[in-house]
Design a protein around this motif. Structure first.
Motif, mmCIF file in Angstrom:
data_model
loop_
_atom_site.group_PDB
_atom_site.id
_atom_site.type_symbol
_atom_site.label_atom_id
_atom_site.label_comp_id
_atom_site.label_asym_id
_atom_site.label_seq_id
_atom_site.Cartn_x
_atom_site.Cartn_y
_atom_site.Cartn_z
ATOM 1 N N ASN A 106 0.855 -1.188 0.000
ATOM 2 C CA ASN A 106 0.000 0.000 0.000
ATOM 3 C C ASN A 106 0.889 1.235 0.000
ATOM 4 O O ASN A 106 1.819 1.353 0.795
ATOM 5 C CB ASN A 106 -0.869 0.046 1.257
ATOM 6 C CG ASN A 106 -1.947 -1.016 1.244
ATOM 7 O OD1 ASN A 106 -2.081 -1.788 2.166
ATOM 8 N ND2 ASN A 106 -2.714 -1.051 0.164
ATOM 9 N N GLN A 122 -9.171 2.089 -9.265
ATOM 10 C CA GLN A 122 -9.266 1.445 -7.971
ATOM 11 C C GLN A 122 -10.611 1.764 -7.307
ATOM 12 O O GLN A 122 -11.283 0.901 -6.797
ATOM 13 C CB GLN A 122 -8.111 1.954 -7.125
ATOM 14 C CG GLN A 122 -8.005 1.302 -5.798
ATOM 15 C CD GLN A 122 -6.667 1.646 -5.158
ATOM 16 O OE1 GLN A 122 -5.820 2.330 -5.734
ATOM 17 N NE2 GLN A 122 -6.459 1.152 -3.969
ATOM 18 N N GLU A 174 -6.456 -2.674 -9.023
ATOM 19 C CA GLU A 174 -7.118 -3.471 -7.984
ATOM 20 C C GLU A 174 -8.561 -3.797 -8.336
ATOM 21 O O GLU A 174 -9.481 -3.434 -7.612
ATOM 22 C CB GLU A 174 -7.067 -2.741 -6.641
ATOM 23 C CG GLU A 174 -5.692 -2.807 -6.019
ATOM 24 C CD GLU A 174 -5.699 -2.315 -4.582
ATOM 25 O OE1 GLU A 174 -6.562 -2.774 -3.828
ATOM 26 O OE2 GLU A 174 -4.838 -1.500 -4.245
ATOM 27 N N HIS A 192 -3.291 -6.930 -5.069
ATOM 28 C CA HIS A 192 -2.541 -7.384 -3.902
ATOM 29 C C HIS A 192 -2.637 -8.893 -3.760
ATOM 30 O O HIS A 192 -2.055 -9.466 -2.853
ATOM 31 C CB HIS A 192 -3.088 -6.725 -2.628
ATOM 32 C CG HIS A 192 -2.784 -5.261 -2.559
ATOM 33 N ND1 HIS A 192 -1.508 -4.779 -2.502
ATOM 34 C CD2 HIS A 192 -3.593 -4.185 -2.559
ATOM 35 C CE1 HIS A 192 -1.544 -3.458 -2.452
ATOM 36 N NE2 HIS A 192 -2.796 -3.065 -2.494
ATOM 37 N N GLY A 202 -8.430 -4.627 0.181
ATOM 38 C CA GLY A 202 -7.555 -3.609 -0.401
ATOM 39 C C GLY A 202 -6.256 -3.379 0.339
ATOM 40 O O GLY A 202 -5.578 -2.404 0.073
HETATM 41 MG MG MG Z 1 -5.612 0.169 -2.043
#
Ligand code: MG
Ligand code: ATP
Ligand code: ATP
Ligand code: MG
Lengths: 515, 328, 321, 352
Positions: free
Chosen positions: A42, A89, A169, A201, A434
């Protein structure tokens, strides 16, 4: 000649924000027809880099070549023109508009002076069929599922003829089924000759679909590897800088007394649709009960009913044997319930409060944080600093606004707040949404810790992996009822998938859903 | 230290033999000295006095109610011999200013300051009911539908004087005529004035007497678009708003009041502590001179007769609801 | 009065009263649909009303244009409305100032400017002279001869018809054209629009200028058809009522029209109830209060969340989250 | 509160004032007036005598109150355009108590003042309630209630509380906020204890919002009602409470005017206007108590001084309205001043 064409080349990109170098001399390239994954913690600078490619930010240094030609990307208009499309995102959809309107916005087909809505719809249907992206062109965005929103975002780019697609993402908010579908769609797209940049991720996804992976750490490229020649452990180490364990270490559960008892609860939503249908469930001290289910089967209504946010029409909810049915949120919180909500921005934080103030969002009125209705700032600071320390929330200070923390750190702050209240029942909804793998590991550890301290934990996640790894028992929710409760150690992804889709197993074969 | 001395000196001079130029100030309400109305009439009188008597005049506009007192005091401090306050809203401020500047003189128009008037204040007020009575006479005699109307701004004593004077006039000459009495509730809403006027005309009223400030301008606007209806204005000759539809206007001679008292002071006379009540007799109220344009001579004569009777005290025009009831 | 005549009067008066509100509320809809709060409607109406009056008087008295003058006045009201709305656009869009503050400043500026100019132009007077040629009511041939109905709806100021036409046009533009789609998108999710190549700030500029034009027309309508002159009290609060109409109408042109007509009707009702002698039973003041109370009741009855554009009041900065 | 950026914090408003005055000067020049004598008269009008200073403070006082009232609502996510109406009701209830009772001053004055505040608070309950329960936009209800208050109070004065002509009776001196020594210090001006109360309110504003549990809740609900609900706060209650406190302060403004300046209440022909000015004061003061005090002083003194400008130099007071508007614009458009300073400090070619 023999080489595949390089469609995107970013050279020496540097982007500074006040106090941080988000991208530090990054070079990055994508070949035609590949899925190129971009991986990093992140705040590593992935979104920033892609926003530069998409013309939303101007880089401070560096140059961009598209199809080998140097370009200056001054706005997204430029990017659109060059065939670059981005699925952001945070979805960029106009909520009150229809699917079609969202797709055509900015390049509408026109008849005389008005929008040619027939042609527009036609075109949308055409593309959606071509790429297998099922959408209802007339639906209003606020009425559709996240999965469909995702497809609309993709259609937006395809409608504009994009052949370089950026996915930032895309799976963070999708259910496993939807993720599988998306993977297929991506493969489909590259087979049509398009190129894809994928930020995620979830290493599993990277391993499943990507051709190459570029890892960034703190704004710098760590390296690019071929997916076929690496493994999740190596990737994780590259990005975090140390080994990360994916195995969730946990002892056998030792369930004790019943903490939460839900007894034949029925509830309706604002549209008077029955969302909970005579549902019953138990959570004991010292166990984690996971709830698996396709989004929209009553998960959020169940949580809202337990926490007092939503009135139930019949049935009982007991906490440690005490009746909590339709009690106020505060009464329920004070009775020992903690809630890590699904949407941290919407319902978890006051973004314009400092991180310190957010830490006492449920306890500000109690000693030692206030006395005689006056807030004791010193105590608040002291407490916040302790949590920041203990839960590794990366923030310049407790006075920093919650807004300026990265998503992962915002999440950690909420977890700190909810866990530290020392609840009897901890409800965690999508606790790792996230956040990067490092943070996921951290959060998982905390949840297990709670269980081992004898707390009852109710976990809701759309990620089956997470549910299966953490839970001791898994309850499958379907159409407002618990379709089955299975032992986490014994079940399989397949069985869960079957149950989630409305199938029945022998244990809970009686009920509803078959007709 | 110096504040007291100056004021005393300044005001003893009216009776001094070697006469200094008289200085007269005026504090107007919002709208200022060119409001086409009340304030303007007062200011024009002062300007006339300036030319005729060689005095020095100046005005200040009190936009907010709260501004009146400092404005009045400012004049007094600057050594003005007389300071005018325009309108009853300034009454309290004037009394306070007069009390705190006992050596200066003040006057106010359109207010009688009920109760005892301080010795350094002279007030002028109007018998609006008398003028309105004549408007009632004209309306009562001119109406074809036997339905006339009164449109007030806000319902309070001043405007009620207009209403009851008018109604008394109508009733006297034409007992069969009905008077539709309406209040808009504001003096600054010509749009609503127009709505009311339209409704009244639609209901059969053919003459409207307006006592509603700029709300009343809406009545003229509406009348202009109709045939066979009339308006009666107030305060000053309003026929310019709708020359072909205006019967008359109830004129209040603010200018006469201001001029008279100013002129007297220039001669060294100041009737402090008294109220000059100006009615038909004093020519303080009356018919607009343009009335002969649309009102036939015989009716004007009739009005003149009633005027005489009021002057002679044969008719006592009612000012309030209870007086009006007795008048019947 | 018989019932049909009462209804006729009600409808007729409602339309007259509502017309300026319709214009200004439509203006508000454009601006706010694009995400720019506009509490400067009052000020825009003031400059519109002022410049329309001055222009009409000048064209009539000095240039001798006669009954053509109010049309030039109307155009000038529109133009000056646009000019003043430019202030709001520059300050709140380009310089990203708080939109409410900019609107408040606009109201002050408009009032200060109009009265200052008026005093300069009319010899210190705070009101213009009276127009000899204001707008006259239009009687639609034949239709206006229909009993009752003819007077209720087919005898009206040309501006009333224009207002209704513009409402339809506004609805068409906002909901059927690419321009409208983009304008609304900018008010809902400017970043999404930006990523699709819609120039957010340009759209907002256009929307704010349109609101200036419409509110200017609204103000002009008051002086040209209702008061026939301009004073500092000509507009007195109508801009705020128009804002209420816009919200009441849920940021929809047709809704705004309906709300404005509703206010007009309430106002007309207050008048007719007095004229018909209801004051014998109810104090006049209470009847005067009626429109405001009816409005509160009506909007409470129309339960439901307000449908304000999501990005309303937020300035758009590229590259900000 | 923001202490890190002090010079910038003060510089912007300062430059804005200079620009505002400069624009005013240009307008004066175009109008054929002499700006030097104009501003001279303005300055003298405000600071010329201790009387004027006292009167200027008198003018500033209600603006502090209404600025705080508007700001309180803003701070909690509400737009209270109803300060006008709450002001009227506050004046009225204060006067009624001032007239109807005869008590020792140390009971009467506080009682009347608090009655005014309570009147304002009560008048704000309905919009708060309708917003909380039915999601009715508070802007509409408060605008409408302004007119209801105006008409209703006029009606009550005329029918039930009429004294002389179109106003109520005088309040008993015991209810007055006037304080002889203070007034005499400023040469008989109408400065009164309300200014002390206004400053006290400003302090309480800060204290309640930033130091107490209630303020924490109110701000939280204003910033994010959903998260506040999740945290166990009663959102509806806080909306009503917030409107009531805002109305309470607005009522205080009305009470202060009635008890401190006039001693009676007149039937109003129009809305008093303090509430609308309060919006500008609040926003210019960044919804911060200290900022509000400063901006109220700026507004109040310019407005008050403009009277003398007109008297001494014959310049229409509207100039000051324009000046105030320009100042607001430039304070609001922080970017504009920065942009201009960049222009000035950078050589032309390099700009941008
Ligand atoms: Mg994020
Ligand atoms: N608009 C902005 N203003 C200031 N700083 C920013 C802005 N956008 C990004 N940053 C900074 O740049 C850094 C990189 O942010 P970026 O969004 O690129 O991270 P990311 O890799 O996409 O993280 P995540 O995985 O959480 O999405 C952040 O830590 C942040 O401090
Ligand atoms: N207003 C802001 N000021 C400074 N930095 C900001 C601001 N908004 C966002 N950022 C930075 O931008 C970065 C990325 O923001 P973003 O909202 O994409 O967070 P994220 O980590 O990706 O969260 P999520 O996973 O919830 O999407 C964050 O690390 C944050 O530090
Ligand atoms: Mg990101």
């Amino acid at each position: 000649m023999s080489l595949v064409e390089t469609v995107v080349e970013m050279r020496g990109i540097t982007k500074r924000f006040p106090g941080i170098i988000a991208n530090d001399n990054i070079s990055f390239s994508v070949k035609k027809g590949e899925i190129h994954a971009l991986l990093g913690e992140n705040g590593a600078g992935k979104s920033t880099l892609m926003n530069i490619l998409f013309g939303l930010y101007e880089p401070d240094e560096g140059e961009i070549l598209i199809h080998g030609k140097k370009v200056r990307m001054k706005s997204s208009k430029e990017a659109n023109r060059l065939g670059i499309g981005m699925v952001h995102q945070h979805f960029m959809l106009v909520k009150p508009f229809t699917v079609t309107e969202n797709i055509i916005l900015g390049s509408e087909p026109v008849k005389f002076i008005s929008i040619d809505s027939k042609a527009a719809k036609q075109k949308v249907i055409e593309i959606s069929e071509q790429y297998g992206l099922a959408v209802n062109p007339d639906a209003i965005i606020s009425d559709i599922s996240v999965g469909m929103e995702q497809r609309v975002e993709i259609l937006k780019t395809l409608y504009r003829g994009a052949d370089i697609l950026i996915f930032d993402e895309p799976t963070a908010v999708l259910t496993p089924q939807e993720i599988n579908e998306l993977m297929k769609i991506m493969k489909n797209l590259v087979s049509e000759g398009k190129s894809i940049i994928l930020i995620t991720h979830k290493l599993k996804e990277i391993m499943a679909v990507s051709d190459n992976v570029t890892v960034i750490r703190r704004g710098k490229v760590v390296g690019t590897v071929q997916t076929s020649e690496t493994n999740p452990n190596e990737l994780a180490a590259m990005m975090v800088g140390k080994e990360v364990s994916f195995e969730v270490q946990k002892k056998e559960a030792e369930p004790k007394h019943v903490v939460l008892q839900i007894n034949k609860v029925t509830a309706f939503n604002e549209k008077k649709v029955k969302v909970l249908n005579d549902i019953s469930l138990e959570v004991r001290a010292g166990e984690i009960v996971g709830i698996a289910g396709v989004d929209g089967n009553g998960q959020s209504d169940l949580i809202e009913s337990i926490t007092g946010l939503h009135k139930v029409t019949s049935g009982k909810i007991l906490l440690n044997g005490k009746d909590m049915t339709n009690k106020s949120v505060r009464t329920i919180i004070e009775a020992g319930v903690s809630h890590i909500p699904e949407d941290r921005h919407r319902s978890g934080l006051i973004l314009d409060f400092s991180i310190g103030q957010n830490m006492v969002l449920e306890t500000y009125y109690k000693a030692p944080f206030s006395k005689n209705k006056v807030i004791n700032e010193k105590e608040v600071s002291k407490y916040a600093n302790r949590l920041i320390e203990e839960y590794d929330v990366r923030t310049p200070s407790e006075h920093t606004l919650a807004r300026s923390l990265s998503g992962g750190n915002q999440q950690k702050a909420i977890i700190a707040r909810e866990v530290d209240k020392n609840p009897d029942l901890l409800i965690a909804v999508q606790p790792t949404r996230g956040v990067d793998v490092g943070a996921i590991e951290f959060i998982h550890k905390r949840l297990i810790e709670q269980r081992d301290m004898g707390k009852a934990v109710l976990l809701i996640s759309f990620e089956l992996d997470e549910v299966m790894q953490l839970s001791d028992r898994i309850a499958v929710i379907y159409e407002g009822q618990i379709a089955a409760v299975v032992d986490a150690k014994e079940t399989t992804e397949k069985e869960l998938g079957y149950l989630m889709a409305g199938g029945t197993n022998n244990k809970a074969g009686d009920s509803h859903g078959i007709k | 230290g110096t504040k007291d001395g100056e004021g005393t000196k300044a005001s003893t001079e009216t009776k001094q033999p070697e006469k200094k130029t008289l200085k007269v100030g005026m504090v107007t309400g919002a709208g200022g000295v060119n409001d086409n109305s009340f304030n303007q009439a007062g200011w024009e009188a002062l300007q006339k006095a300036q030319n005729a008597l060689g005095i020095e005049v100046k005005y200040s506009e009190a936009k907010l109610e709260a501004d009146a007192e400092p404005d009045l005091i400012r004049f007094a401090r600057d050594g003005y011999d007389l300071t005018w306050g325009m309108g009853s809203l300034m009454g309290e401020a004037l009394v306070k200013a007069a009390n705190s500047m006992p050596d200066s003189k003040f006057a106010i128009i359109d207010a009688s300051l009920e109760g005892t008037i301080p010795a350094n204040i002279s007030t002028v007020s109007f018998k609006d009911e008398e003028g309105s009575f004549l408007m009632g006479v004209i309306a009562g005699l001119m109406t074809k539908s036997n339905k006339v109307g009164f449109l007030g701004g806000m319902k309070f004593p001043l405007i009620e004087r207009f209403e009851y004077g008018f109604r008394a006039g109508v009733q006297t000459v034409n007992p069969k005529a009905e008077v539709s009495v309406n209040y808009v509730g504001a003096f600054n809403r010509p749009d609503q004035g127009k709505t009311f006027a339209a409704t009244m005309y639609d209901s059969g009223v053919d003459i409207i007497y307006q006592g509603a400030g700029s709300t009343g301008e809406g009545v003229f606007a509406e009348a202009k678009e109709r045939k066979g209806v009339w308006v009666i204005g107030s305060d000053k000759d309003q026929s310019y708003l709708a020359p072909d539809q205006t019967l008359s206007s109830m004129v209040r001679r603010v200018d006469v009041g201001v001029y008279t008292i100013t002129e007297q002071l220039n001669k060294g006379v100041f009737n402090g502590g008294t109220d000059s009540l100006l009615g038909l007799k004093e020519d303080g109220v009356g018919l607009a001179s343009s009335s002969d344009k649309n009102v036939p001579k015989d009716i004007l004569d009739k009005a003149a007769e009633y005027r005489q009777q009021i002057i002679e005290g044969k008719i006592k025009v009612p000012q309030t609801e209870s007086e009006f009831k007795e008048f019947k | 009065m018989d019932i049909p005549s009462i209804l006729t009067t009600l409808v007729h008066n409602a339309v007259v009263y509502a017309t300026p509100l319709i214009f200004a509320a439509l203006g508000g809809v454009f601006s706010e649909k694009s995400g720019v709060t506009n509490i400067g409607l009052e000020g825009l109406m003031i400059v519109g009303g002022f410049s329309a009056a001055v222009t009409t008087i000048f064209c009539d008295d000095v240039l001798g244009f006669g009954s053509f003058s109010p049309w030039i006045g109307l155009a000038m009201g529109l133009l000056i409305g646009v000019l003043f709305s430019l202030q709001h656009a520059v300050v709140s869009i380009t310089f990203k100032a708080d939109q409410v503050i900019s609107g408040v400043a606009l109201n002050l500026l408009a009032l200060g400017f109009s009265i200052y100019m008026m005093k300069k132009l009319f010899d210190g007077s705070s009101q213009t002279t009276t127009m000899h040629h204001p707008l006259n009511k239009l009687r639609i041939p034949y239709l206006s001869d229909i009993p009752y109905l003819g007077k209720a709806v087919f005898t009206a100021y040309p501006t009333s018809y224009i207002a209704i036409l513009l409402t339809v046009l506004a609805a068409f533009i906002l909901f059927k054209t690419p321009f409208g789609l983009r304008l609304r998108s900018v008010g809902e999710h400017p970043k999404a629009a930006d990523t699709l190549g819609v120039n957010v700030n340009r759209m907002r500029y256009i929307a704010v200028l349109i609101s200036g034009a419409l509110a200017g027309l609204g103000g002009a309508t008051i002086s040209l058809s209702i008061t026939n002159n301009f004073t500092q009290t000509t507009v007195s609060g109508q801009g705020f009522i128009a804002m209420a109409a816009m919200i009441f109408g849920r940021w929809n042109p047709i809704g705004a029209l309906g709300a404005a007509l509703f206010f007009g009707l309430a106002q007309a009702l207050a008048a007719i109830s007095q004229v018909l002698g209801l004051t014998k039973y109810v104090p006049a003041d209470l009847l005067t209060m009626l429109p405001y109370i009816i409005t509160i009741i009506a909007i409470t009855g129309l339960v439901g969340r307000s449908e304000a554009p999501s990005a309303l009041g937020k300035s758009y900065e590229k590259g900000q989250r | 509160m923001a202490s890190n950026n002090k010079p910038g914090l003060l510089l912007t408003p300062l430059i804005a004032v200079v620009i505002g005055l400069a624009v005013g000067a240009v307008v004066m020049l175009f109008g054929g007036y002499n700006p030097v004598s104009g501003y001279g008269a303005l300055f003298k009008g405000v600071f010329g005598s201790s009387y004027d200073i006292g009167e200027m403070v008198r003018q500033v006082t209600p603006l502090i109150f209404t600025g705080l009232a508007v700001a309180f609502a803003f701070r909690t996510g509400l737009f209270n355009i109803g300060v006008e109406g709450q002001f009227i009701v506050g004046s009225f209830t204060a006067v009624v108590v001032g007239v109807a009772f005869d008590l020792p001053w140390y009971v009467h004055a506080p009682f009347a003042f608090v009655a005014g505040c309570a009147g304002g608070a009560l008048w704000a309950v309905l919009p708060g309630f309708l917003k909380a329960k039915f999601h009715v936009h508070e802007v509409i209800t408060t605008i409408m209630l302004n007119y209801v208050a105006l008409i209703g109070v006029n009606y009550l004065i005329r029918t039930k509380f009429k004294g002389a002509a179109e106003r109520t009776d005088m309040i008993h001196p015991s209810a007055s906020l006037q304080f002889k020594p203070l007034s005499e210090l400023f040469d008989g001006s109408r400065i009164n204890l309300a200014i002390v109360l206004a400053l006290l309110f400003a302090f309480l504003f800060y204290f309640i919002l930033w130091r107490t549990v209630w303020g924490y809740e109110l701000r939280s609900v204003g910033l994010n009602p959903i998260a506040s609900r999740y945290a166990g706060m009663n959102v509806s209650k806080n909306i009503v409470l917030s409107m009531m406190i805002s109305g309470f302060i607005a009522g205080a403004a009305g009470a202060a005017e009635a008890l401190g300046v006039y001693g009676y209440m007149t039937m109003g022909a129009t809305l008093p206007g303090y509430g609308f000015t309060g919006i500008a004061v609040a926003l210019l003061g960044a919804n911060l108590p200290l900022g509000i005090i400063f901006s109220a002083v700026l507004f109040g003194s310019l407005q008050y001084g403009s009277n003398n400008m007109q008297l001494q130099a014959g310049i229409p007071t509207e100039i000051i309205t324009i000046v105030i508007a320009v100042i607001i614009l430039f304070v609001a458009a922080k970017g504009a001043i920065k942009w201009m300073m960049n222009r000035i400090s950078k050589p032309k070619g390099e700009a941008r």
